[in-house]
Structure formats: structure tokens, C-alpha cells
Design a protein around this motif. Structure first.
Motif: not given
Ligand SMILES: *Cc1c(COP(=O)(O)O)cnc(C)c1O
Length: 230
Positions: A35, A202-203, A218, A220-221
Motif C-alpha cells: 500500500k 504484520m511487520s 500481512r 508491509g514495512r
Molecule cells: C498496513 C497493513 C498491514 C501491514 O502493516 P506493516 O506494519 O507495514 O507490516 C497489515 N494489515 C493491514 C490491515 C494493514 O492495513
């Protein structure tokens, strides 16, 4: 490190964490949450072997899916009613369904497209006001309400842990895994067989999620932001 290297590192680490938890690494899918980057960033992760991408805005998922239709696209953002047809057109899996009225619209949009849409129900395990999601005690009722939706297939649950320490995250993921197991036990065998996904981690907390039984993380960073340090 560039995106390619960071993606490969994340994929290796997730697989290793799965093995350490006594799990088959193939049970844990890594969704690269793109994103914050544009098409070039997605291209770099694809070149490194990424097959799954997560987006939280309808415009972005539509654009990127159109450019890279060979990947699987995951919608992880807030659902707005009027964007549901676009979300359904572009998404392999929608992680963030939590309202019956959106589900009914999504079912209709999927029917028009001749598609069965795989979805996860977002559960607000932590109970934070700021978070979306159905309350854990209402998850079963939402499942029941979606039962008539022929063009939706509920594949499991998604959650976001509160920000903070790893123990809190782990407790949140364990609670979602228990809820998932409880709900699954009550399903007829053919539905239980496809109610098999837990999207969590997440990260900053994917290790705890993998240990707790996540089938989808999931990230991202840790992949797309050079400044991120775990
Ligand atoms: C942005 C986001 C992520 C990824 O988050 P990071 O901390 O960047 O890994 C995962 N899940 C959702 C719902 C998000 O909005």
C-alpha cells in the motif's frame, strides 16, 4: 537492502518461523502489503518471487491488479459500500468484511461477475474502539447471517493486534485461533474444510502470529520500507 532482498529475507524468515513452530512452511502464505509503494515496488517484489499482495484502497488494488493480474490480490482495508464492485473485481481474498450489509452487497456484486468471492471476517479481538471488526461474541451470528450468500465463501478470520508488546499480540492471536477452532467445529464438514484461514501478523508481530497458527501473514514495512528495523 532493496525490496527484492527484503522480500526474500521476509519469506525465508517466515518459513523458518513456521518450521520452528513445528509447522509446514507451505501452510503460511506471505502477503506483501504494497500500500505504500507504486507499480515499480510491486514489480520488484514480484521479481523476488512474491505472489500475494495486500492493498487497503480500492483505487490502488484496481490499478495494481490491472497491471499485475498474475498475482493474487488481497483487500485488507476499510470497505465502502459504493466501492464493493471494484473490490470484488480485483480481489482474490477480501480480509476485512465485518458488516452484514456489506456482505449482502458483495454477494450481489460477485453474482453479477459470475464469481464466488472468498472472504475473511475481520474480528476485533482486542476490543479497541479505534479498530474495525466484529466483536468475537458476534462472529458466529455474522457467519449465520451470511449463510444464504451463495456467492460468498467465508474462509476464516482476520485480526489486527493492538500496538504494543509481543505478549499482548500473542494473546490476541491465540484468542482468534481459539475462536476459529470453536466456530469451525460447529460447521458441517464440507464448510469446515474450506474454513481454514487465519490472517494475522504484520511487520512487528508476525512471529507471534505464526506461532499461534496464522495461515496468512500481512507484511508491509519490513518488505517495502528501508527504514524499518524489526
Ligand atoms: C498496513 C497493513 C498491514 C501491514 O502493516 P506493516 O506494519 O507495514 O507490516 C497489515 N494489515 C493491514 C490491515 C494493514 O492495513
Amino acid at each position: 537492502m532493496g525490496i527484492e532482498e527484503r522480500y526474500r529475507q521476509a519469506a525465508r524468515q517466515v518459513a523458518q518461523a513456521a518450521r520452528e513452530a513445528g509447522r509446514d512452511p507451505r501452510e503460511v502464505r506471505l502477503v506483501a502489503v504494497s500500500k505504500t509503494v507504486g507499480l515499480a515496488g510491486v514489480g520488484a517484489a514480484l521479481a523476488a518471487g512474491a505472489q500475494d499482495f495486500g492493498e487497503n484502497r480500492p483505487d490502488s488494488i484496481v490499478e495494481k491488479q490491472g497491471e499485475f493480474p498474475q498475482a493474487r490480490w488481497h483487500f485488507i482495508g476499510n470497505i465502502q459500500s459504493r466501492r464493493i464492485p471494484d473490490i470484488v473485481r480485483a480481489s482474490t481474498l477480501v480480509h476485512s468484511l465485518c458488516h452484514e450489509r456489506h456482505a449482502l452487497k458483495m454477494d450481489e456484486a460477485a453474482r453479477r461477475l459470475g464469481k464466488v468471492q472468498d472472504v475473511l471476517l475481520e474480528v476485533n479481538v482486542s476490543g479497541e474502539q479505534s479498530k474495525d471488526g466484529v466483536a468475537p461474541q458476534d462472529a458466529q451470528a455474522l457467519m449465520d447471517a451470511l449463510e444464504p450468500c451463495r456467492n460468498l465463501r467465508v474462509r476464516g478470520f482476520m485480526t489486527m493486534a493492538p500496538q504494543g508488546d509481543r505478549e499482548t499480540a500473542r494473546a490476541c492471536f491465540d484468542a482468534l485461533a481459539r475462536l476459529h477452532a470453536d466456530v469451525r467445529r460447529g460447521l458441517p464438514a464440507e464448510r469446515a474444510a474450506v474454513f481454514d484461514e487465519l490472517s494475522m501478523g504484520m511487520s512487528e508481530d508476525w512471529r507471534e502470529a505464526v506461532a499461534a497458527g496464522a495461515t496468512i501473514v500481512r507484511i508491509g514495512r519490513a518488505i517495502f520500507d528501508d527504514a524499518f528495523e524489526a
